[in-house]
Write a protein that holds these residues in place. Structure first.
Motif, PDB file in Angstrom:
ATOM      1  N   ILE A 183       0.859  -1.172   0.000  1.00  0.00           N
ATOM      2  CA  ILE A 183       0.000   0.000   0.000  1.00  0.00           C
ATOM      3  C   ILE A 183       0.901   1.229   0.000  1.00  0.00           C
ATOM      4  N   CYS A 184       0.571   2.182  -0.850  1.00  0.00           N
ATOM      5  CA  CYS A 184       1.325   3.432  -0.956  1.00  0.00           C
ATOM      6  C   CYS A 184       0.552   4.514  -0.208  1.00  0.00           C
ATOM      7  N   PHE A 185       1.245   5.206   0.698  1.00  0.00           N
ATOM      8  CA  PHE A 185       0.654   6.283   1.478  1.00  0.00           C
ATOM      9  C   PHE A 185       1.288   7.612   1.083  1.00  0.00           C
ATOM     10  N   LEU A 186       0.478   8.637   0.948  1.00  0.00           N
ATOM     11  CA  LEU A 186       0.955  10.002   0.792  1.00  0.00           C
ATOM     12  C   LEU A 186       1.170  10.550   2.196  1.00  0.00           C
ATOM     13  N   VAL A 187       2.383  11.058   2.477  1.00  0.00           N
ATOM     14  CA  VAL A 187       2.714  11.636   3.777  1.00  0.00           C
ATOM     15  C   VAL A 187       2.812  13.147   3.562  1.00  0.00           C
ATOM     16  N   TYR A 188       2.063  13.923   4.348  1.00  0.00           N
ATOM     17  CA  TYR A 188       1.933  15.354   4.073  1.00  0.00           C
ATOM     18  C   TYR A 188       1.528  16.129   5.317  1.00  0.00           C
ATOM     19  N   LYS A 189       1.568  17.447   5.192  1.00  0.00           N
ATOM     20  CA  LYS A 189       1.015  18.385   6.168  1.00  0.00           C
ATOM     21  C   LYS A 189       0.247  19.442   5.377  1.00  0.00           C
ATOM     22  N   LEU A 190      -0.638  20.136   6.056  1.00  0.00           N
ATOM     23  CA  LEU A 190      -1.370  21.239   5.449  1.00  0.00           C
ATOM     24  C   LEU A 190      -1.012  22.514   6.189  1.00  0.00           C
ATOM     25  N   SER A 191      -0.636  23.546   5.440  1.00  0.00           N
ATOM     26  CA  SER A 191      -0.349  24.831   6.074  1.00  0.00           C
ATOM     27  C   SER A 191      -1.667  25.498   6.452  1.00  0.00           C
ATOM     28  N   LYS A 192      -1.579  26.529   7.257  1.00  0.00           N
ATOM     29  CA  LYS A 192      -2.792  27.259   7.672  1.00  0.00           C
ATOM     30  C   LYS A 192      -3.476  27.921   6.485  1.00  0.00           C
ATOM     31  N   GLU A 193      -2.724  28.210   5.434  1.00  0.00           N
ATOM     32  CA  GLU A 193      -3.277  28.868   4.254  1.00  0.00           C
ATOM     33  C   GLU A 193      -3.728  27.869   3.187  1.00  0.00           C
ATOM     34  N   SER A 194      -3.799  26.598   3.525  1.00  0.00           N
ATOM     35  CA  SER A 194      -4.124  25.590   2.507  1.00  0.00           C
ATOM     36  C   SER A 194      -5.522  25.820   1.953  1.00  0.00           C
ATOM     37  N   MET A 248       0.588  13.824   8.418  1.00  0.00           N
ATOM     38  CA  MET A 248      -0.644  13.121   8.079  1.00  0.00           C
ATOM     39  C   MET A 248      -0.313  12.086   7.016  1.00  0.00           C
ATOM     40  N   GLU A 249      -1.132  11.027   6.925  1.00  0.00           N
ATOM     41  CA  GLU A 249      -0.964  10.052   5.863  1.00  0.00           C
ATOM     42  C   GLU A 249      -2.329   9.591   5.379  1.00  0.00           C
ATOM     43  N   VAL A 250      -2.378   9.249   4.106  1.00  0.00           N
ATOM     44  CA  VAL A 250      -3.599   8.707   3.523  1.00  0.00           C
ATOM     45  C   VAL A 250      -3.197   7.672   2.469  1.00  0.00           C
ATOM     46  N   HIS A 251      -3.948   6.577   2.442  1.00  0.00           N
ATOM     47  CA  HIS A 251      -3.720   5.489   1.487  1.00  0.00           C
ATOM     48  C   HIS A 251      -4.114   5.982   0.094  1.00  0.00           C
ATOM     49  N   VAL A 252      -3.153   5.935  -0.866  1.00  0.00           N
ATOM     50  CA  VAL A 252      -3.451   6.434  -2.209  1.00  0.00           C
ATOM     51  C   VAL A 252      -3.421   5.364  -3.290  1.00  0.00           C
ATOM     52  N   SER A 253      -2.728   4.237  -3.051  1.00  0.00           N
ATOM     53  CA  SER A 253      -2.632   3.229  -4.099  1.00  0.00           C
ATOM     54  C   SER A 253      -2.249   1.889  -3.488  1.00  0.00           C
ATOM     55  N   LYS A 254      -2.560   0.825  -4.220  1.00  0.00           N
ATOM     56  CA  LYS A 254      -2.181  -0.530  -3.815  1.00  0.00           C
ATOM     57  C   LYS A 254      -1.610  -1.228  -5.038  1.00  0.00           C
ATOM     58  N   PHE A 255      -0.565  -2.014  -4.847  1.00  0.00           N
ATOM     59  CA  PHE A 255       0.030  -2.721  -5.973  1.00  0.00           C
ATOM     60  C   PHE A 255       0.705  -3.988  -5.494  1.00  0.00           C
ATOM     61  N   ASN A 256       0.984  -4.890  -6.424  1.00  0.00           N
ATOM     62  CA  ASN A 256       1.648  -6.145  -6.135  1.00  0.00           C
ATOM     63  C   ASN A 256       2.954  -6.180  -6.895  1.00  0.00           C
ATOM     64  N   LEU A 257       4.015  -6.594  -6.256  1.00  0.00           N
ATOM     65  CA  LEU A 257       5.336  -6.584  -6.888  1.00  0.00           C
ATOM     66  C   LEU A 257       5.556  -7.754  -7.837  1.00  0.00           C
ATOM     67  N   ASN A 258       4.568  -8.588  -8.069  1.00  0.00           N
ATOM     68  CA  ASN A 258       4.745  -9.701  -9.002  1.00  0.00           C
ATOM     69  C   ASN A 258       5.123  -9.225 -10.394  1.00  0.00           C
ATOM     70  N   TYR A 259       4.577  -8.110 -10.825  1.00  0.00           N
ATOM     71  CA  TYR A 259       4.765  -7.697 -12.213  1.00  0.00           C
ATOM     72  C   TYR A 259       5.200  -6.246 -12.372  1.00  0.00           C
ATOM     73  N   VAL A 319       4.176  18.220   0.906  1.00  0.00           N
ATOM     74  CA  VAL A 319       4.367  16.783   0.718  1.00  0.00           C
ATOM     75  C   VAL A 319       5.727  16.369   1.264  1.00  0.00           C
ATOM     76  N   ASN A 320       5.711  15.392   2.155  1.00  0.00           N
ATOM     77  CA  ASN A 320       6.938  14.797   2.679  1.00  0.00           C
ATOM     78  C   ASN A 320       7.412  13.701   1.748  1.00  0.00           C
ATOM     79  N   GLY A 321       6.473  12.922   1.188  1.00  0.00           N
ATOM     80  CA  GLY A 321       6.841  11.858   0.259  1.00  0.00           C
ATOM     81  C   GLY A 321       5.788  10.766   0.207  1.00  0.00           C
ATOM     82  N   LEU A 322       6.179   9.668  -0.422  1.00  0.00           N
ATOM     83  CA  LEU A 322       5.343   8.468  -0.488  1.00  0.00           C
ATOM     84  C   LEU A 322       5.999   7.406   0.372  1.00  0.00           C
ATOM     85  N   GLU A 323       5.176   6.639   1.069  1.00  0.00           N
ATOM     86  CA  GLU A 323       5.680   5.563   1.923  1.00  0.00           C
ATOM     87  C   GLU A 323       4.997   4.266   1.499  1.00  0.00           C
ATOM     88  N   PHE A 324       5.779   3.206   1.368  1.00  0.00           N
ATOM     89  CA  PHE A 324       5.271   1.906   0.924  1.00  0.00           C
ATOM     90  C   PHE A 324       5.339   0.931   2.085  1.00  0.00           C
TER      91      PHE A 324
END
Length: 112
Positions: free
Chosen positions: A9-20, A68-79, A104-109
């Motif tokens: 599962i791929c997670f987006l790791v981020y924060k929101l500024s007060k002006e978001s 903060m983190e939110v699930h953004v994608s799912k994948f299998n490493l078979n292919y 954005v801090n990055g993506l975490e798997f």
């Protein structure tokens, strides 16, 4: 290192500024590299009101490190691994247009 024959599962790791802006409505996430075309996923970057959830399960959670983190994608490493590299190409589309104030801090798997 990612293991073969494992679903991740791929997670987006981020924060929101007060002006978001543009982060209170749902955001479409489209995986542009999947071999099978599929519908975009719908995520939230801020916790929606309960009456807006319907069947949406991809809501943000605060981590222990303050990000903060939110699930953004799912994948299998078979292919999806070529030359020991995993290519990920995600497109985020806000219903409000641009998303100023999204840090954005990055993506975490992680294994599913």
């Amino acid at each position: 290192m990612l293991s073969h024959d494992t679903e991740y599962i791929c997670f987006l790791v981020y924060k929101l500024s007060k002006e978001s802006q543009g982060t209170h409505c749902p955001v479409k996430v489209r995986d542009l590299l999947h071999r099978k075309p599929k519908e975009p996923e719908i995520i939230y970057l801020t916790t929606p009101k309960p009456w807006n959830l319907h069947d949406i399960t991809r809501v943000p959670k605060e981590r222990e490190d303050g990000w903060m983190e939110v699930h953004v994608s799912k994948f299998n490493l078979n292919y999806e691994v070529e030359d020991n590299c995993l290519q990920v190409k995600l497109k985020f589309i806000s219903f409000e247009g641009t998303m100023p104030g999204l840090i954005v801090n990055g993506l975490e798997f992680r294994p599913a």
